[in-house]
Structures are given as structure tokens and as C-alpha cells.
Scaffold this motif. Structure first.
Motif, PDB file in Angstrom:
ATOM      1  N   ARG A  73      37.495  13.440  22.478  1.00  0.00           N
ATOM      2  CA  ARG A  73      37.657  12.208  22.087  1.00  0.00           C
ATOM      3  C   ARG A  73      36.519  11.318  21.843  1.00  0.00           C
ATOM      4  N   ASP A  74      35.522  11.334  22.850  1.00  0.00           N
ATOM      5  CA  ASP A  74      34.532  10.216  22.710  1.00  0.00           C
ATOM      6  C   ASP A  74      33.218  11.088  22.053  1.00  0.00           C
ATOM      7  N   ALA A  75      33.447  11.971  21.502  1.00  0.00           N
ATOM      8  CA  ALA A  75      32.154  12.862  20.831  1.00  0.00           C
ATOM      9  C   ALA A  75      32.000  12.143  19.652  1.00  0.00           C
ATOM     10  N   VAL A  76      30.551  12.186  19.183  1.00  0.00           N
ATOM     11  CA  VAL A  76      30.154  11.457  17.869  1.00  0.00           C
ATOM     12  C   VAL A  76      29.361  12.593  17.335  1.00  0.00           C
ATOM     13  N   ILE A  77      29.743  13.212  16.312  1.00  0.00           N
ATOM     14  CA  ILE A  77      29.086  14.158  15.471  1.00  0.00           C
ATOM     15  C   ILE A  77      28.638  13.935  13.969  1.00  0.00           C
ATOM     16  N   LYS A  78      27.346  14.074  13.917  1.00  0.00           N
ATOM     17  CA  LYS A  78      26.826  13.959  12.505  1.00  0.00           C
ATOM     18  C   LYS A  78      26.214  15.136  11.935  1.00  0.00           C
ATOM     19  N   SER A  79      27.125  15.920  11.292  1.00  0.00           N
ATOM     20  CA  SER A  79      26.864  17.378  11.070  1.00  0.00           C
ATOM     21  C   SER A  79      27.622  17.842  10.105  1.00  0.00           C
ATOM     22  N   ASP A  80      27.221  18.893   9.513  1.00  0.00           N
ATOM     23  CA  ASP A  80      28.080  19.955   8.603  1.00  0.00           C
ATOM     24  C   ASP A  80      28.301  20.979   9.406  1.00  0.00           C
ATOM     25  N   ILE A  81      29.637  21.232   9.539  1.00  0.00           N
ATOM     26  CA  ILE A  81      30.133  22.183  10.561  1.00  0.00           C
ATOM     27  C   ILE A  81      30.685  23.444   9.955  1.00  0.00           C
ATOM     28  N   ARG A  82      30.252  24.966  10.131  1.00  0.00           N
ATOM     29  CA  ARG A  82      30.898  25.980   9.645  1.00  0.00           C
ATOM     30  C   ARG A  82      31.239  26.759  10.891  1.00  0.00           C
ATOM     31  N   VAL A  83      32.433  27.040  11.154  1.00  0.00           N
ATOM     32  CA  VAL A  83      33.157  27.664  12.384  1.00  0.00           C
ATOM     33  C   VAL A  83      34.228  28.541  11.968  1.00  0.00           C
ATOM     34  N   GLY A  84      34.910  29.290  13.018  1.00  0.00           N
ATOM     35  CA  GLY A  84      36.007  30.243  12.776  1.00  0.00           C
ATOM     36  C   GLY A  84      37.112  29.197  12.810  1.00  0.00           C
ATOM     37  N   ASP A  85      37.354  28.387  13.986  1.00  0.00           N
ATOM     38  CA  ASP A  85      38.394  27.422  13.955  1.00  0.00           C
ATOM     39  C   ASP A  85      37.944  26.135  14.775  1.00  0.00           C
ATOM     40  N   ILE A  86      38.542  25.090  14.694  1.00  0.00           N
ATOM     41  CA  ILE A  86      38.023  23.667  15.126  1.00  0.00           C
ATOM     42  C   ILE A  86      39.186  22.933  15.485  1.00  0.00           C
ATOM     43  N   LEU A  87      38.920  22.366  16.532  1.00  0.00           N
ATOM     44  CA  LEU A  87      39.915  21.017  16.879  1.00  0.00           C
ATOM     45  C   LEU A  87      39.375  19.919  17.017  1.00  0.00           C
ATOM     46  N   VAL A  88      39.637  18.881  16.514  1.00  0.00           N
ATOM     47  CA  VAL A  88      39.078  17.566  16.312  1.00  0.00           C
ATOM     48  C   VAL A  88      39.835  16.428  17.102  1.00  0.00           C
ATOM     49  N   GLU A  89      39.042  15.828  18.121  1.00  0.00           N
ATOM     50  CA  GLU A  89      39.561  14.675  18.554  1.00  0.00           C
ATOM     51  C   GLU A  89      38.864  13.588  18.434  1.00  0.00           C
ATOM     52  N   GLY A  90      37.482  13.639  18.183  1.00  0.00           N
ATOM     53  CA  GLY A  90      36.507  12.420  18.226  1.00  0.00           C
ATOM     54  C   GLY A  90      36.175  12.202  16.757  1.00  0.00           C
ATOM     55  N   ASN A  95      30.781  17.361   6.533  1.00  0.00           N
ATOM     56  CA  ASN A  95      31.753  18.245   6.173  1.00  0.00           C
ATOM     57  C   ASN A  95      31.931  19.481   7.162  1.00  0.00           C
ATOM     58  N   ILE A  96      33.492  19.779   7.131  1.00  0.00           N
ATOM     59  CA  ILE A  96      33.811  20.945   7.893  1.00  0.00           C
ATOM     60  C   ILE A  96      34.258  22.117   7.150  1.00  0.00           C
ATOM     61  N   GLU A  97      33.994  23.337   7.465  1.00  0.00           N
ATOM     62  CA  GLU A  97      34.348  24.493   6.816  1.00  0.00           C
ATOM     63  C   GLU A  97      34.727  25.598   7.923  1.00  0.00           C
ATOM     64  N   ALA A  98      35.864  26.178   7.961  1.00  0.00           N
ATOM     65  CA  ALA A  98      36.469  26.827   8.881  1.00  0.00           C
ATOM     66  C   ALA A  98      37.244  28.153   8.221  1.00  0.00           C
ATOM     67  N   LYS A  99      37.017  29.019   8.736  1.00  0.00           N
ATOM     68  CA  LYS A  99      37.546  30.282   8.201  1.00  0.00           C
ATOM     69  C   LYS A  99      39.025  30.531   8.421  1.00  0.00           C
ATOM     70  N   GLY A 100      39.429  29.824   9.764  1.00  0.00           N
ATOM     71  CA  GLY A 100      40.749  29.841  10.177  1.00  0.00           C
ATOM     72  C   GLY A 100      41.086  28.413  10.234  1.00  0.00           C
ATOM     73  N   ARG A 101      41.777  27.880  11.259  1.00  0.00           N
ATOM     74  CA  ARG A 101      42.268  26.695  11.319  1.00  0.00           C
ATOM     75  C   ARG A 101      41.237  25.630  11.556  1.00  0.00           C
ATOM     76  N   ALA A 116      39.287  24.824   4.576  1.00  0.00           N
ATOM     77  CA  ALA A 116      39.890  25.882   5.799  1.00  0.00           C
ATOM     78  C   ALA A 116      41.108  26.676   5.264  1.00  0.00           C
ATOM     79  N   SER A 117      41.394  27.738   6.017  1.00  0.00           N
ATOM     80  CA  SER A 117      42.558  28.436   5.366  1.00  0.00           C
ATOM     81  C   SER A 117      43.912  27.869   6.047  1.00  0.00           C
ATOM     82  N   HIS A 118      43.850  27.194   7.036  1.00  0.00           N
ATOM     83  CA  HIS A 118      44.992  26.514   7.823  1.00  0.00           C
ATOM     84  C   HIS A 118      44.504  25.075   8.186  1.00  0.00           C
ATOM     85  N   PHE A 119      45.559  24.195   7.877  1.00  0.00           N
ATOM     86  CA  PHE A 119      45.130  22.711   8.231  1.00  0.00           C
ATOM     87  C   PHE A 119      46.187  22.098   8.660  1.00  0.00           C
TER      88      PHE A 119
END
Length: 135
Positions: A73-90, A95-101, A116-119
Motif C-alpha cells: 500500500r505505501d510503496a512508490v514504484i517508478k519502473s517498467d515491470i516484467r514479471v510472472g504475476d503481480i499484486l498491486v496495492e500501492g 508499464n506492467i507486463e505479466a505472463k500470468g495475472r 497480461a493474460s489475466h486481469f
């Protein structure tokens, strides 16, 4: 894959970010998540394999071929992100690219495109960008 998606989307609102990552971890691996705490400011390129929880500040590039990323929740991210899955509260600016969800909780603020493949997104999210769902 269905087991992963069910576990990822069945979180309880009271559950902490690390608890959610640990619950997800029995599918990904037995290792506990690596956590960057609220007092951490990190700049650069960060690559990881399994699970990463960020509660602090990050600027740069985040990458994992199949890993799970949780943004607190309190995170501050300035980044392009490429991951398998991601949960975002902050907050994410990039840009976000996920192979999964990609799962976005109602406390999230995102400026950037999502692929992403699931959103899933909860009501109340502040989002400016485009979403591309590729199955």
C-alpha cells in the motif's frame, strides 16, 4: 494453472502482503518472499526468481521471468515491470507486463499500460493507461 489463479484471487482483505505472498508461495516455491521494507529506497535494476514484496520506494527496472511481485500500500514504484504475476496495492508509474495475472487492489494508483493474460481490478483504483489482455 487454475490452482495458481484461484489462490491468487482468493485473498482476504485483512491479510498482509507477506501473508498473501506466502500463501501463493506453496505454488511457486517453498522459499519465503524477499521483502524490501517501507524504509528502503532502491534505485537500479532488480531481477528475482521467486517472490518479491516491495513496501518502500523503487526506481529503475523490475524483472522476473516467472516470479510473483507484490507492491504494498505505501510503496512508490517508478519502473517498467516484467514479471510472472503481480499484486498491486500501492503506486506505480510505469508499464506492467505479466505472463500470468495482474491483480489491482482498491488502494492502488497506476499510471502506465498493462499487458497480461489475466486481469482483475477492484472498485476505487486510480488508473491512467491502457490494458491489453492477451490469452
Amino acid at each position: 494453472m487454475n490452482r495458481i489463479l484461484k489462490r491468487f484471487s482468493s485473498g482476504v482483505e485483512e491479510e498482509s502482503l507477506v501473508e498473501q505472498a506466502n500463501r501463493f508461495s506453496e505454488v511457486v516455491s517453498e522459499a519465503p518472499p524477499t521483502t524490501l521494507g517501507a524504509d528502503i529506497e532502491f534505485k537500479g535494476t532488480l531481477t528475482f526468481k521467486n517472490k518479491l514484496c516491495i513496501n518502500g520506494s523503487f526506481e529503475g527496472t523490475l524483472f522476473s521471468e516467472t516470479g510473483y511481485l507484490a507492491i504494498g500500500r505505501d510503496a512508490v514504484i517508478k519502473s517498467d515491470i516484467r514479471v510472472g504475476d503481480i499484486l498491486v496495492e500501492g503506486s506505480i508509474h510505469g508499464n506492467i507486463e505479466a505472463k500470468g495475472r495482474v491483480a489491482i487492489k482498491n488502494t492502488a494508483r497506476i499510471q502506465g499500460d498493462i499487458k497480461a493474460s489475466h486481469f482483475s481490478v477492484e472498485e476505487g483504483v486510480i488508473f491512467k493507461g491502457y490494458v491489453d489482455i492477451c490469452l
